[in-house]
Design a protein around this motif. Structure first.
Motif, PDB file in Angstrom:
ATOM      1  N   LEU A  98      -6.353  17.107  -2.291  1.00  0.00           N
ATOM      2  CA  LEU A  98      -7.403  16.261  -1.732  1.00  0.00           C
ATOM      3  C   LEU A  98      -8.763  16.852  -2.073  1.00  0.00           C
ATOM      4  CD1 LEU A  98      -5.864  15.569   1.800  1.00  0.00           C
ATOM      5  CD2 LEU A  98      -5.770  14.104  -0.235  1.00  0.00           C
ATOM      6  N   PRO A  99      -9.855  16.120  -1.817  1.00  0.00           N
ATOM      7  CA  PRO A  99     -11.183  16.678  -2.122  1.00  0.00           C
ATOM      8  C   PRO A  99     -11.461  18.012  -1.454  1.00  0.00           C
ATOM      9  CG  PRO A  99     -11.348  14.322  -1.749  1.00  0.00           C
ATOM     10  CD  PRO A  99      -9.943  14.706  -1.420  1.00  0.00           C
ATOM     11  N   GLY A 100     -10.896  18.236  -0.289  1.00  0.00           N
ATOM     12  CA  GLY A 100     -11.111  19.493   0.405  1.00  0.00           C
ATOM     13  C   GLY A 100     -10.111  20.582   0.047  1.00  0.00           C
ATOM     14  N   GLY A 101      -9.188  20.290  -0.836  1.00  0.00           N
ATOM     15  CA  GLY A 101      -8.189  21.277  -1.229  1.00  0.00           C
ATOM     16  C   GLY A 101      -6.783  20.747  -1.003  1.00  0.00           C
ATOM     17  N   TRP A 102      -5.811  21.617  -1.176  1.00  0.00           N
ATOM     18  CA  TRP A 102      -4.417  21.234  -1.005  1.00  0.00           C
ATOM     19  C   TRP A 102      -4.106  20.979   0.468  1.00  0.00           C
ATOM     20  CZ3 TRP A 102      -1.238  20.100  -4.938  1.00  0.00           C
ATOM     21  CH2 TRP A 102      -1.608  20.546  -6.215  1.00  0.00           C
ATOM     22  N   ALA A 103      -3.315  19.946   0.710  1.00  0.00           N
ATOM     23  CA  ALA A 103      -2.880  19.640   2.074  1.00  0.00           C
ATOM     24  C   ALA A 103      -1.416  19.235   2.038  1.00  0.00           C
ATOM     25  CB  ALA A 103      -3.728  18.513   2.668  1.00  0.00           C
ATOM     26  N   ASP A 104      -0.694  19.535   3.116  1.00  0.00           N
ATOM     27  CA  ASP A 104       0.732  19.233   3.201  1.00  0.00           C
ATOM     28  C   ASP A 104       0.979  18.087   4.161  1.00  0.00           C
ATOM     29  OD1 ASP A 104       1.173  21.350   1.490  1.00  0.00           O
ATOM     30  OD2 ASP A 104       1.627  22.769   3.118  1.00  0.00           O
ATOM     31  N   ARG A 105       2.094  17.382   3.917  1.00  0.00           N
ATOM     32  CA  ARG A 105       2.545  16.292   4.772  1.00  0.00           C
ATOM     33  C   ARG A 105       1.402  15.297   5.001  1.00  0.00           C
ATOM     34  NH1 ARG A 105       7.454  17.470   6.442  1.00  0.00           N
ATOM     35  NH2 ARG A 105       7.475  15.847   8.037  1.00  0.00           N
ATOM     36  N   VAL A 106       1.043  14.651   3.917  1.00  0.00           N
ATOM     37  CA  VAL A 106      -0.107  13.738   3.917  1.00  0.00           C
ATOM     38  C   VAL A 106       0.373  12.316   3.700  1.00  0.00           C
ATOM     39  CG1 VAL A 106      -2.248  13.082   2.744  1.00  0.00           C
ATOM     40  CG2 VAL A 106      -1.686  15.507   3.094  1.00  0.00           C
ATOM     41  N   ARG A 107      -0.076  11.425   4.545  1.00  0.00           N
ATOM     42  CA  ARG A 107       0.237   9.998   4.409  1.00  0.00           C
ATOM     43  C   ARG A 107      -1.017   9.258   3.967  1.00  0.00           C
ATOM     44  NH1 ARG A 107       0.966   5.088   7.407  1.00  0.00           N
ATOM     45  NH2 ARG A 107       2.896   4.044   6.715  1.00  0.00           N
ATOM     46  N   MET A 108      -0.891   8.504   2.871  1.00  0.00           N
ATOM     47  CA  MET A 108      -2.042   7.849   2.261  1.00  0.00           C
ATOM     48  C   MET A 108      -1.764   6.352   2.176  1.00  0.00           C
ATOM     49  SD  MET A 108      -3.827   9.018  -1.308  1.00  0.00           S
ATOM     50  CE  MET A 108      -3.974  10.721  -0.689  1.00  0.00           C
ATOM     51  N   ALA A 109      -2.563   5.566   2.884  1.00  0.00           N
ATOM     52  CA  ALA A 109      -2.386   4.117   2.907  1.00  0.00           C
ATOM     53  C   ALA A 109      -3.330   3.455   1.908  1.00  0.00           C
ATOM     54  CB  ALA A 109      -2.635   3.580   4.310  1.00  0.00           C
ATOM     55  N   GLU A 110      -2.909   2.290   1.410  1.00  0.00           N
ATOM     56  CA  GLU A 110      -3.655   1.575   0.371  1.00  0.00           C
ATOM     57  C   GLU A 110      -4.015   0.174   0.828  1.00  0.00           C
ATOM     58  OE1 GLU A 110      -3.465  -1.450  -3.041  1.00  0.00           O
ATOM     59  OE2 GLU A 110      -2.020  -1.097  -1.411  1.00  0.00           O
ATOM     60  N   ALA A 111      -5.174  -0.304   0.405  1.00  0.00           N
ATOM     61  CA  ALA A 111      -5.568  -1.697   0.619  1.00  0.00           C
ATOM     62  C   ALA A 111      -6.478  -2.102  -0.538  1.00  0.00           C
ATOM     63  CB  ALA A 111      -6.291  -1.873   1.952  1.00  0.00           C
ATOM     64  N   GLY A 112      -6.106  -3.186  -1.210  1.00  0.00           N
ATOM     65  CA  GLY A 112      -6.933  -3.679  -2.300  1.00  0.00           C
ATOM     66  C   GLY A 112      -7.094  -2.708  -3.451  1.00  0.00           C
ATOM     67  N   GLY A 113      -6.081  -1.872  -3.668  1.00  0.00           N
ATOM     68  CA  GLY A 113      -6.143  -0.914  -4.765  1.00  0.00           C
ATOM     69  C   GLY A 113      -6.882   0.366  -4.435  1.00  0.00           C
ATOM     70  N   LYS A 114      -7.400   0.475  -3.222  1.00  0.00           N
ATOM     71  CA  LYS A 114      -8.166   1.655  -2.819  1.00  0.00           C
ATOM     72  C   LYS A 114      -7.474   2.371  -1.663  1.00  0.00           C
ATOM     73  CE  LYS A 114     -12.636  -0.100  -4.349  1.00  0.00           C
ATOM     74  NZ  LYS A 114     -14.056  -0.325  -3.977  1.00  0.00           N
ATOM     75  N   ILE A 115      -7.859   3.604  -1.469  1.00  0.00           N
ATOM     76  CA  ILE A 115      -7.293   4.402  -0.379  1.00  0.00           C
ATOM     77  C   ILE A 115      -7.925   3.954   0.930  1.00  0.00           C
ATOM     78  CG2 ILE A 115      -7.019   6.723   0.554  1.00  0.00           C
ATOM     79  CD1 ILE A 115      -7.212   7.742  -2.352  1.00  0.00           C
ATOM     80  N   ALA A 116      -7.090   3.459   1.846  1.00  0.00           N
ATOM     81  CA  ALA A 116      -7.593   2.936   3.111  1.00  0.00           C
ATOM     82  C   ALA A 116      -7.597   3.992   4.211  1.00  0.00           C
ATOM     83  CB  ALA A 116      -6.743   1.743   3.555  1.00  0.00           C
ATOM     84  N   ALA A 117      -6.673   4.951   4.122  1.00  0.00           N
ATOM     85  CA  ALA A 117      -6.598   5.977   5.162  1.00  0.00           C
ATOM     86  C   ALA A 117      -5.842   7.175   4.622  1.00  0.00           C
ATOM     87  CB  ALA A 117      -5.903   5.437   6.407  1.00  0.00           C
TER      88      ALA A 117
END
Length: 473
Positions: A31-50
């Motif tokens: 991620l922009p802040g560095g490595w992170a574990d157990r990350v859930r990434m939601a999408e909307a309209g082709g972009k990262i929503a959460a």
């Protein structure tokens, strides 16, 4: 242009397309802040929503062991993918860029619009398979075989856009202004007839190219004076105003002969001339800039422009080595490109960039940011940020609001086993065999599965037919 062929490709891609329906869940992700574990990434309209860190996967989520942001490829001549390996027999005289260029001229003389589209699609699919999710297409092939403009001046630009659409890669199209064969406005050669424009015709072409890209999601159209040897100072000033807020790319100081010819013409070296006369700033990308003095290196870094380095092509052509270590020490921004597409791989470009420095400096981990710093991470972060700047898009990586452009590494790759954090980047760039890239999502759409583009078969079949025809004697 052949809308039928484009539709066939689109149908093949759509049938296999997989979009993120729930979310992507990463065991570990950069991620922009560095490595992170157990990350859930939601999408909307082709972009990262959460982005949720420390999350549990939910039903319908696709699990990804190792995730990275997709990298930008800032410099490509897509049609040259079709001639890869055809210039590897030594000529009767010294073999260098200029003899390679004659092979390229002969190859390009055989290409019609369908051929250009087929070759570009193959190149773009391979870029996605190799970890690139956006390409800067430095597009100078504009006209018909006899040098006359097509009825649509952006016919071949539209073919590039069609190939980008069919493969799903992000496109920054850079229509190239090319008017002369040498410094001081020398008349173009016969081999350059398909590239040549005057400023008025180029302005129309560039506007038509912008229209050709209008249907692509997040496409960017910039402008590219080919080189100081191909434009006059007055033409350079005019072209820089065509899209005054868009990316501006130029080949410069790639070969020793180019430097010598520029000195004879102006009394200054190419990079010095450009920085003095053209006002290069953060929207500029100076491609290659191989032969620069120490003073030019520092001055280029201070402009905020990006040095567009193409290590695999520069090695293949015998161009030389950009002083990346001194440039980074001066705070310069850089990015990498596949240029002639002799071999397409994000990891290979980054590895060759570092290895060239090791060979010339006779040292290891030359481009790492300091003691204990990962060389792979320094290379990756620099190429991500500089590439985004050069291609006119966001460089924040996998952040909320950014496109969901994700590269998944295969955790079963022997070189990645047991690695964590930046060790994963070091292993991918320096130790992993081809195939380490497992899946790729571009704007939330899966375009690579199991290491292959989802439409690899129809794209490769058409490419094969094209090359068999083009190379038949």
């Amino acid at each position: 242009m052949s809308r039928h062929n484009i539709q066939v490709w689109h149908d093949g891609l759509e049938q296999k397309e997989t979009r993120v329906t729930g979310a992507l869940w990463f065991e570990t992700v950069l991620l922009p802040g560095g490595w992170a574990d157990r990350v859930r990434m939601a999408e909307a309209g082709g972009k990262i929503a959460a982005v949720e860190i420390g999350a549990e996967p939910q039903q319908g989520d696709e699990r990804v062991p190792i995730g990275l942001p997709g990298l930008p490829n800032i410099h490509s001549h897509a049609f040259q993918r079709g001639m890869a390996g055809l210039a590897e027999a030594r000529g009767h005289t010294d073999d260098d860029f200029w003899s390679w260029r004659e092979v390229m001229y002969r190859f390009v003389d055989r290409l019609n619009p369908d051929d250009v589209e087929a070759i570009a699609a193959q190149a773009f699919a391979e870029m996605l398979e190799g970890g690139f999710t956006r390409v800067g297409e430095f597009h100078y092939l504009h006209h018909d075989l006899d040098g006359h403009a097509y009825a649509d001046p952006a016919e071949l630009s539209a073919r590039i856009a069609a190939a980008a659409s069919a493969t799903g890669i992000g496109l920054t199209l850079l229509p190239v202004f090319y008017a002369h064969s040498g410094f001081g406005g020398a008349p173009p050669s016969h081999g350059q007839r398909r590239f040549i424009n005057d400023p008025d015709r180029f302005a129309k072409l560039a506007q038509a190219a912008k229209a050709a890209c209008a249907g692509l999601p997040d496409a960017v159209v910039g402008v590219a004076p080919h080189s100081l040897r191909a434009v006059t100072p007055d033409e350079l000033a005019l072209v820089s105003q065509v899209f005054r807020d868009a990316p501006m790319h130029i080949h410069i100081a790639e070969q020793v002969r180019e430097v010598e010819d520029c000195l004879a013409w102006s009394g200054r070296r190419p990079v010095a001339w450009l920085l003095d006369e053209a006002g290069a700033d953060a929207r500029w990308c100076l491609v290659h800039a191989t032969h620069v003095t120490e003073a030019e290196t520092g001055a280029l870094a201070r402009t905020g422009a990006v040095a567009g380095i193409c290590p695999v092509t520069e090695a293949n052509l015998g161009d030389g080595v950009f002083p990346t270590d001194r440039y980074l020490a001066a705070g310069g921004a850089f990015a990498v490109g596949s240029d002639s597409n002799i071999l397409i791989s994000a990891a290979e470009e980054l590895r060759t960039l570092e290895y060239a420095q090791r060979l010339t400096r006779r040292a290891r981990n030359v481009l790492a940011g300091g003691a204990g710093t990962s060389t792979g991470r320094t290379l990756f972060d620099g190429a991500l940020a500089g590439g985004a700047q050069a291609l006119g898009v966001s460089g924040e990586g996998l952040a909320v609001g950014a496109p969901l452009d994700v590269v998944s590494l295969n955790a079963e790759s022997p070189s990645l086993i047991g690695r964590r954090g930046d060790e994963l980047l070091d292993a991918w760039i320096f130790a992993a065999r081809p195939g380490a890239v497992d899946r790729v999502w571009r704007r939330g759409r899966k375009v690579v599965e199991g290491g292959r583009h989802v439409a690899a078969e129809p794209i490769a079949a058409r490419y094969r037919r094209t090359l068999e025809k083009v190379l038949a004697d």
